[in-house]
Design a protein around this motif. Structure first.
Motif, short mmCIF file in Angstrom:
data_model
loop_
_atom_site.label_atom_id
_atom_site.label_comp_id
_atom_site.label_asym_id
_atom_site.label_seq_id
_atom_site.Cartn_x
_atom_site.Cartn_y
_atom_site.Cartn_z
N GLU A 137 79.20 53.64 0.35
CA GLU A 137 78.96 52.28 -0.12
C GLU A 137 78.45 51.38 1.01
O GLU A 137 77.61 50.50 0.79
N GLU A 145 74.92 53.26 2.65
CA GLU A 145 73.86 53.47 1.66
C GLU A 145 72.80 54.43 2.23
O GLU A 145 71.63 54.07 2.38
N HIS A 159 72.97 54.71 -5.09
CA HIS A 159 72.45 53.78 -4.07
C HIS A 159 71.05 54.17 -3.60
O HIS A 159 70.59 53.69 -2.55
#
Length: 511
Positions: free
Chosen positions: A102, A105, A136
């Motif tokens: 997260e 990415e 992502h």
């Protein structure tokens, strides 16, 4: 040389790399001992892009068993930062790589070739990580080259495991593989399991012992905090629910309003609770005053009190309702796990109902300070498996003081017409099979934080192994893994989880 950065710093760097059109590559792991395989892995990953970020799992989230990681967070950061092809180093605060994916990415998330087959991943998280990377805008690549194992190197070269455990595992691996263990574990999820036994609230009062009182022979201590855990049959049900999709817990409890929110908050949805509420008999509470040794990472008991009635018998209305519920439920379940803590729930009539109607019955009959010498496993006449500790085995045949524990185990096996386990704390556990062969497995850790609940964890996994008809040796091995993990959890704060058991099994099979 890799630069250690925080998540906030990486977010700023990531925006910069996007503007510059640079390809960011992420590698993630424990990296407990950096070896040639890691260097090749990092070099191949760096060749796939412009910027290589390597993240490692914080020690408190590593699931390789007690004593792992061998090297702490700071040492692993130092090792990774010293590798020339790595640009940035980060530490992950979680069991998975999700927080790193997260934050970074990555354009490419690179794993070793041993992760190319999702079905070989014990955690079952590879597929979720791949999906998150692609969410992502990135993709996943796998490196090639010789595969090394930090776990095997540490097991071989460092004192993480005793020589006795190493020798045992070398012998055990001649008969069983990790695939065997995974297969039996997967069979557990389809079992219908009924857990029956006394509910116990374990209250831990953490304090700092200051010394003896000046005018009395008693401890003086400063209070730090108070925590409540669900013990007894609830702890066993929670262990089992990590492996099974269909678990029911039956018991008699009091009507204390303060406990109901705890039951609802802590019990997982996999456990169906079927309590009978008594107007007279209280929910058992055992309050332990404990002192934390931060340096040794251990909990020492100072004093224990409980609210167990002197007359350990449940009132007739509650007992009748409980028996009626038992008779309606017993035949529906593949496995009945009976945890008899000797606090009044399992009387003669209740015991006879269970012995007669349970399809597969596994028994643990415990001795403690409130029932010493009165709650003997020999009161049972039938079981498919049993588990008891050294003191309980000695009390069961106290007239045979000259007999060895192996002879007493054989006598109990003949009495119950079943096989079973004798747990021996730091000496491990032994099992007697249907041919009266006794096989021993040493304790699988030499590091313990709090041994309360370790025997219950052993019993839970051993019972499940009985339910799926696993070889008795595998039941001993899996039970000892559960005990080793539980001995490093304070009280019954958390259950022993399936993924942690499998991870530690994999660690041990890598000797």
């Amino acid at each position: 040389m890799g630069t250690f950065v925080s998540k906030e710093e990486m977010k700023e760097l990531r925006a910069k790399f996007k503007r510059e059109g640079k390809t960011v590559v992420l590698c993630h792991g424990v990296f407990d001992l950096v070896h040639p395989g890691h260097i090749i892995y990092f070099q191949q990953a760096k060749a796939m892009g412009d910027v290589l970020v390597v993240s490692y799992t914080a020690a408190r989230y590593v699931r390789k068993g007690p004593g792992r990681p061998y090297f702490d967070d700071e040492m692993r950061k130092t090792m990774l930062s010293a590798i020339g092809c790595i640009d940035y180093v980060m530490m992950s605060d979680g069991y998975t790589a999700d927080d790193m994916i997260e934050t970074v990415e990555p354009d490419l998330y690179v794993k070793g070739q041993e992760y190319a087959k999702a079905e070989d991943d014990i955690t079952g998280k590879i597929g979720e990580e791949v999906a998150l990377v692609r969410k992502h805008g990135g993709d996943v690549r796998y490196t090639s080259g010789q595969v090394f194992s930090s776990t095997k190197l540490i097991n071989t070269a460092f004192p993480a495991l005793t020589e006795e455990v190493k020798e045992y595992m070398q012998d055990f691996k001649q008969r069983y593989t990790m695939d065997d263990i995974k297969a039996y574990t997967e069979k557990m999820q389809d079992l219908k399991v009924l857990v029956v036994g006394d509910v116990i609230i374990d209250e831990y009062v953490f304090c700092e012992v200051q010394g003896l009182m000046s005018k009395n022979v008693a401890y003086s201590a400063r209070l730090h905090r108070d925590e409540k855990y669900l013990g007894g049959s609830i702890a066993i049900a929670r262990h089992i629910a990590s492996f099974c999709n269909n678990v029911k817990l039956m018991a008699v409890v009091g009507k204390e309003p303060e406990f109901e929110p705890t039951f609802k908050r802590v019990l997982p949805e996999e456990i169906a609770v079927d309590f009978v509420y008594s107007d007279e008999y209280p929910t058992i509470v055992k309050k332990r005053y404990v002192s934390e040794d931060v340096k040794k990472d251990e909990v020492d008991k100072v004093f224990v009190i409980n609210n167990i009635p002197l007359d350990m018998s449940i009132d007739k209305p509650a007992k009748t309702a409980f028996r009626e519920k038992l008779e309606r439920n017993l035949k529906e379940y593949d496995l009945v796990v009976l945890c008899d803590f000797g606090h009044g729930l399992i009387d003669r009539k209740t015991r006879e109902i269970i012995e007669k109607q349970a399809k597969t019955l596994v028994i643990n009959c415990q001795t403690n300070s409130s029932n010493y010498g009165t709650n003997l496993i020999t009161k049972y006449t039938r079981a498919d498996a049993f588990s008891l500790d050294d003191k309980e085995l000695k009390l069961a045949f106290s007239d045979y003081n000259s007999a060895s524990h192996q002879e007493k185990l054989a006598m109990l096996s003949n009495h119950l017409h079943s096989c079973g386990w004798h747990t021996m704390g730091g000496q491990g556990a032994e099992v007697i099979d249907e041919n009266e062969n006794i096989m021993r497995c040493p304790a699988l850790t030499n590091k313990t934080k709090d041994t309360i609940g370790a025997g219950d964890a052993f019993f839970s996994l051993a019972a499940l192994c009985t339910g799926v008809e696993a070889p008795w040796e595998i039941g001993t091995f899996m039970g000892n893994i559960a005990a080793a993990l539980a001995a490093n959890i304070v009280g019954n704060k958390k259950p022993v989880e399936k993924v942690n058991v499998l991870k530690y099994a994999s660690t041990l099979m890598n000797v």
